[in-house]
Design a protein around this motif. Structure first.
Motif, mmCIF file in Angstrom:
data_model
loop_
_atom_site.group_PDB
_atom_site.id
_atom_site.type_symbol
_atom_site.label_atom_id
_atom_site.label_comp_id
_atom_site.label_asym_id
_atom_site.label_seq_id
_atom_site.Cartn_x
_atom_site.Cartn_y
_atom_site.Cartn_z
ATOM 1 N N LYS A 8 49.895 -24.208 61.105
ATOM 2 C CA LYS A 8 50.406 -24.742 62.367
ATOM 3 C C LYS A 8 51.686 -25.538 62.150
ATOM 4 O O LYS A 8 52.600 -25.512 62.986
ATOM 5 C CB LYS A 8 49.347 -25.637 63.026
ATOM 6 C CG LYS A 8 48.088 -24.908 63.464
ATOM 7 C CD LYS A 8 48.373 -24.027 64.675
ATOM 8 C CE LYS A 8 47.097 -23.407 65.198
ATOM 9 N NZ LYS A 8 47.339 -22.513 66.359
ATOM 10 N N PHE A 9 51.784 -26.248 61.012
ATOM 11 C CA PHE A 9 52.969 -27.047 60.736
ATOM 12 C C PHE A 9 54.191 -26.163 60.533
ATOM 13 O O PHE A 9 55.283 -26.469 61.023
ATOM 14 C CB PHE A 9 52.745 -27.929 59.513
ATOM 15 C CG PHE A 9 53.855 -28.910 59.255
ATOM 16 C CD1 PHE A 9 53.998 -30.037 60.038
ATOM 17 C CD2 PHE A 9 54.761 -28.696 58.216
ATOM 18 C CE1 PHE A 9 55.024 -30.940 59.812
ATOM 19 C CE2 PHE A 9 55.787 -29.585 57.978
ATOM 20 C CZ PHE A 9 55.922 -30.713 58.781
ATOM 21 N N CYS A 10 54.014 -25.051 59.846
ATOM 22 C CA CYS A 10 55.129 -24.118 59.635
ATOM 23 C C CYS A 10 55.564 -23.482 60.956
ATOM 24 O O CYS A 10 56.754 -23.215 61.162
ATOM 25 C CB CYS A 10 54.724 -23.030 58.637
ATOM 26 S SG CYS A 10 54.502 -23.630 56.945
ATOM 27 N N GLN A 11 54.607 -23.278 61.851
ATOM 28 C CA GLN A 11 54.941 -22.676 63.141
ATOM 29 C C GLN A 11 55.764 -23.604 64.022
ATOM 30 O O GLN A 11 56.396 -23.157 64.974
ATOM 31 C CB GLN A 11 53.658 -22.283 63.873
ATOM 32 C CG GLN A 11 52.936 -21.100 63.255
ATOM 33 C CD GLN A 11 51.629 -20.780 63.957
ATOM 34 O OE1 GLN A 11 51.251 -21.442 64.922
ATOM 35 N NE2 GLN A 11 50.926 -19.773 63.473
ATOM 36 N N LEU A 12 55.787 -24.911 63.692
ATOM 37 C CA LEU A 12 56.618 -25.834 64.448
ATOM 38 C C LEU A 12 58.097 -25.542 64.247
ATOM 39 O O LEU A 12 58.917 -25.753 65.142
ATOM 40 C CB LEU A 12 56.330 -27.277 64.031
ATOM 41 C CG LEU A 12 54.946 -27.839 64.356
ATOM 42 C CD1 LEU A 12 54.800 -29.224 63.774
ATOM 43 C CD2 LEU A 12 54.719 -27.858 65.857
ATOM 44 N N PHE A 13 58.456 -25.057 63.063
ATOM 45 C CA PHE A 13 59.852 -24.852 62.718
ATOM 46 C C PHE A 13 60.264 -23.386 62.777
ATOM 47 O O PHE A 13 61.432 -23.077 62.990
ATOM 48 C CB PHE A 13 60.125 -25.401 61.316
ATOM 49 C CG PHE A 13 59.732 -26.844 61.158
ATOM 50 C CD1 PHE A 13 60.595 -27.855 61.547
ATOM 51 C CD2 PHE A 13 58.488 -27.198 60.651
ATOM 52 C CE1 PHE A 13 60.233 -29.185 61.424
ATOM 53 C CE2 PHE A 13 58.122 -28.523 60.514
ATOM 54 C CZ PHE A 13 58.996 -29.521 60.901
#
Length: 472
Positions: A457-462
């Protein structure tokens, strides 16, 4: 306390209804007495809410009935002789009054202890058009409006799934405002849905005067010192549908064109509808640009002011940011004045007639531009950096988060004026503490997926991910 209900005495019911609705006090509350067969009847409705054509056809039909046509049970009468789709029976006076004031037509018939509610209402509404502050280069051009049933229909049009649930409730002891919880029962967390529903039912307020904002302030703890928004709003049905598909809950409040997305974390504000109407690479680039520019709105003027105040703290290659010609007004005072003037211009532009917008823009540019510099109020560098910050702030569609960053930017500037670099560090630490102490309406982490950490999910933020076909 006993609940008032209708009885078999028609005259008593009629008097009770007229007193409860205060028919004689308001011209737009209509009580139309008619004769159905051998029985007296009365229609109660709000002038302006009732559909005249439907009301005329119903009256024309029932007034032709003969005494022998009338059945002993009201439910049989409703099923046989009310040629309309949305019809129910009501007995409690409070429920009848609320429905009439909401626009429902109520038929009171002699000899029965119930009234027939005919939902043939219509509301004044504007056309469904694209929201002004959420425009997209590609994609649908429709947007939510102030009429609740139109908004639910826009969502139903996009999600044709029986699991799409619309739970309606009324909030406000006087306004009885309709609020709808919208979610996918097979996607949303049942515990989260139950918690939100419980909080909505626990709201005690006379009226949702300011619609969604009044509701938002009732749902969260009153921490006036915390400016971070706990709710994300959208006027776009496609954005709302996407969040529903992700398992979130949408709150639709009658009389407002924006819906509330729950729960909302800090990083949810990074996403924008435009990201998903372009290929993943382009969408990722736009998202990163928006994040970088928005961070500059928070740190650009504080870092520039720190560099001007303490030039030795920065390397020589950024010496170009120094002010060539100072004036007698302190830089911190110039920055604060321009911050306030920009907000004053924004407020003034909201109240400026469309025909005068061009003249207003010219006058504002002259006052904050050439004239202000020549009068030695401001140095050109202050106007340059503040103009960038003001324009860059619109890269973030959330006004609430934009003003949050503005308040912290002002705090950074004031702390730097007193404590130099330690003031900036103190301001950043204070901001991080406030973010860490902020929680969502469902009492989950405001910093998810950073805390608790979720790598995917954190990678999908960027990076905007390709559409998951199994989940779309």
């Amino acid at each position: 306390m006993s609940v008032k209900q209708l009885c078999n005495n028609y005259q008593e019911n009629l008097n009770l209804m007229q007193r409860a609705l205060r028919v004689s006090a308001s011209f737009d509350i209509v009580s139309r007495k008619i004769q159905i067969g051998s029985k007296s009847a009365c229609l109660f409705f709000i002038d302006g809410f009732a559909k005249d054509e439907i009301l005329e056809k119903i009256m024309e039909f029932v007034m032709k009935l003969k005494p022998e046509d009338l059945p002993p049970q009201l439910i049989a009468f409703e099923q046989q002789f009310i040629p309309y789709v949305e019809v129910t029976l009501e007995k409690e006076i409070e429920a009848i009054v609320t429905q009439v004031l909401s626009g429902t037509i109520m038929l009171l018939l002699e000899g029965y202890d119930q009234a027939i509610a005919i939902d043939a209402r219509t509301y004044p509404n504007r056309s469904i058009s694209e929201p002004e502050d959420e425009r997209v280069l590609r994609g649908s051009r429709d947007g939510f409006v102030e009429t609740l049933v139109f908004n639910t229909a826009l969502l139903r049009r996009r999600i044709r799934d029986p699991h799409l649930t619309m739970k309606i409730m009324q909030i406000g002891q006087k306004s009885h405002t309709d609020v709808v919880m919208c979610y996918l029962s097979d996607k949303a967390d049942p515990a989260m849905v139950s918690m939100i529903e419980k909080k909505l039912k626990a709201v005690e307020i006379p009226s949702l005067t300011l619609s969604q904002e009044s509701l938002a302030e009732c749902l969260i703890k009153k921490h006036w010192w915390n400016p971070f928004p706990r709710f994300r709003y959208t006027e776009r049905p496609d954005a709302a549908s996407a969040n529903i598909m992700e398992g979130k809950v949408i709150l639709i409040v009658d009389n407002t064109p924006a819906v509330m997305i729950l729960p909302t974390s800090f990083f949810d504000f990074i996403q924008d509808t435009n990201d998903y109407y372009f290929p993943p690479l382009v969408g990722s680039y736009l998202r990163i640009v928006r994040m970088v520019v928005f961070l500059l709105t928070l740190f650009l003027t504080p870092l520039w002011y720190l560099a001007v105040k303490n030039p030795t703290l920065f390397p020589d290659w950024i010496s170009f940011v120094q002010i060539e010609e100072m004036n007698s007004v302190p830089i911190i005072l110039q920055l604060l004045i321009v911050e306030f003037i920009i907000d004053a211009i924004k407020l003034a532009s909201l109240n400026t007639p469309s025909a005068l917008n061009g003249s207003f823009s010219v006058v504002g540019a002259l006052i904050l531009g050439d004239f202000a510099v020549k009068a030695h109020w401001f140095v050109p560098e202050v106007l340059l950096y503040m103009a960038f910050v003001s324009i860059a702030n619109f890269t973030q569609p959330s006004y609430e988060l934009g003003y949050t960053f503005k308040l912290f930017r002002l705090l950074f500037l004031i702390l730097i004026a007193f404590l130099d670099v330690w003031g900036l560090l103190l301001g950043i630490i204070l901001m991080l503490i406030i973010i860490a102490k902020t929680d969502t309406i469902t009492e989950t982490s405001y910093l998810y997926p950073l805390y608790p950490f979720n790598k995917q999910k954190f990678c999908q933020l960027f990076l905007r991910q390709p559409i998951d076909k199994s989940n779309s």
